[in-house]
Design a protein around this motif. Structure first.
Motif, PDB file in Angstrom:
ATOM      1  N   ARG A 200     116.294  69.473  -9.293  1.00  0.00           N
ATOM      2  CA  ARG A 200     116.597  70.269 -10.477  1.00  0.00           C
ATOM      3  C   ARG A 200     115.302  70.793 -11.072  1.00  0.00           C
ATOM      4  O   ARG A 200     114.291  70.094 -11.105  1.00  0.00           O
ATOM      5  N   GLU A 224     119.681  79.476  -7.702  1.00  0.00           N
ATOM      6  CA  GLU A 224     120.261  79.359  -9.044  1.00  0.00           C
ATOM      7  C   GLU A 224     120.976  78.036  -9.248  1.00  0.00           C
ATOM      8  O   GLU A 224     121.111  77.573 -10.390  1.00  0.00           O
ATOM      9  N   ASP A 225     121.436  77.419  -8.157  1.00  0.00           N
ATOM     10  CA  ASP A 225     122.163  76.154  -8.281  1.00  0.00           C
ATOM     11  C   ASP A 225     121.261  75.005  -8.703  1.00  0.00           C
ATOM     12  O   ASP A 225     121.744  73.971  -9.179  1.00  0.00           O
ATOM     13  N   ARG A 226     119.937  75.184  -8.545  1.00  0.00           N
ATOM     14  CA  ARG A 226     119.006  74.106  -8.893  1.00  0.00           C
ATOM     15  C   ARG A 226     118.012  74.473  -9.987  1.00  0.00           C
ATOM     16  O   ARG A 226     117.284  73.603 -10.468  1.00  0.00           O
ATOM     17  N   GLN A 228     117.389  76.182 -13.754  1.00  0.00           N
ATOM     18  CA  GLN A 228     117.882  76.710 -15.022  1.00  0.00           C
ATOM     19  C   GLN A 228     116.716  77.356 -15.760  1.00  0.00           C
ATOM     20  O   GLN A 228     115.683  76.719 -15.974  1.00  0.00           O
TER      21      GLN A 228
END
Length: 312
Positions: A200, A224-226, A228
């Motif tokens: 993340r 984008e999944d990891r 922010q």
């Protein structure tokens, strides 16, 4: 629509600060012309720099250029830029000649001219930075390609402070690590962290323009999944913890939040700090020591220093 091109003659060490001044004052994009590329010996050729014209570069120092819409430009803006660049000396950065020129250019000229200076570049043993409009294929299974469009934020991956940051990330980041990128700019370090295996990543920047551009770059890299990306003032309001905190910003800004780093850094975690001019190294190291962090590595590129510090 026509644009106003504002060109500042400064030093290499003042490049990112000068580009930031331009962006803060409304520039819609920046580019840098560094004569070092005219004499550089390239270990690998990707077709990245060919037929360069010496007339497009200063004999000494660099040119940092910003592009302003006619509505945002004024002579007062030039005076304010002059004061800001000359004031870099107060922060230990050489402002160079600090001379400023401006001219009117067409939108078509602005949109394409700066891209000629930005080509695929291998910046570490595993990381290659590629502009989104260029074709490039990885040369090995270990090579990770970071796609980037600097747009209205700076951080193309070729500046020494960014390269130092990427080298430290490559060394200290472990698969699955949680990362906080403070002052993410174009998002290059966040994208790199994800490509290197971070689980993340929280990318923070105070500038809303940088935040939007970083989001686009994270999208180009399909991470984008990891990752922010959000607007934030250093570590204020951050409640989660991370294994790695990375910051590629000026030493004066690093010192503003160093004492807050241990709050968000896991025991055994690493704080990677770049953007430090050599004259400020001791001051930053002292700040880290006072925060309870131990410097475990220092790497240099010219007058620039990057530090890795551990929380035990």
């Amino acid at each position: 629509m026509d644009w106003i091109e504002v060109r500042i003659h400064t030093s290499r060490e003042a490049e990112e600060a000068t580009a930031n001044f331009l962006l803060e004052m409304g520039a819609e994009g920046t580019s840098t012309a560094d004569p070092e590329v005219l004499t550089r010996t390239w270990k690998q050729r990707y077709g990245e720099i060919v037929d360069l014209d010496p007339a497009d570069y200063p004999e000494e120092g660099i040119w940092v250029t910003g592009y302003f819409s006619e509505a945002k430009f004024s002579e007062e803006l030039i005076h304010r830029l002059q004061e800001k660049v000359e004031g870099l000396a107060d922060f230990g950065l050489d402002p160079g000649p600090a001379s400023i020129l401006h001219r009117t250019v067409s939108e078509e000229s602005w949109a394409s001219a700066w891209k000629a200076y930005y080509k695929p570049t291998k910046v570490t043993s595993r990381l290659t930075v590629k502009p989104v409009w260029e074709d490039y294929e990885a040369k090995s299974k270990d090579e990770q390609i970071i796609q980037l469009d600097p747009g209205m934020a700076f951080g193309t991956g070729t500046h020494p402070t960014t390269v130092l940051s990427l080298r430290l990330l490559e060394k200290y980041l472990n698969t699955g690590d949680r990362v906080i990128d403070v002052g993410c700019g174009s998002g290059i370090l966040s994208a790199a962290a994800a490509k290197l295996g971070a689980g993340r990543v929280l990318a923070l920047d105070l500038d809303p323009v940088a935040v939007e551009n970083a989001k686009k770059n994270i999208g180009y890299n399909q991470v984008e999944d990891r990752v922010q990306v959000r607007q934030g003032d250093l570590l204020k309001g951050v409640t989660g913890t991370a294994n790695v905190v990375v910051a590629n910003i000026l030493a004066e800004i690093i010192l503003l939040f160093t004492a807050d780093v241990p709050r968000v850094l896991e025991t055994g975690g690493t704080f990677l700090a770049s953007g430090i001019i050599s004259q400020k190294e001791a001051e930053v190291v002292d700040g880290m020591n006072r925060a309870g962090l131990e410097v475990v590595e220092r790497i240099h590129d010219g007058d620039w220093v990057a530090l890795a510090a551990r929380k035990w």
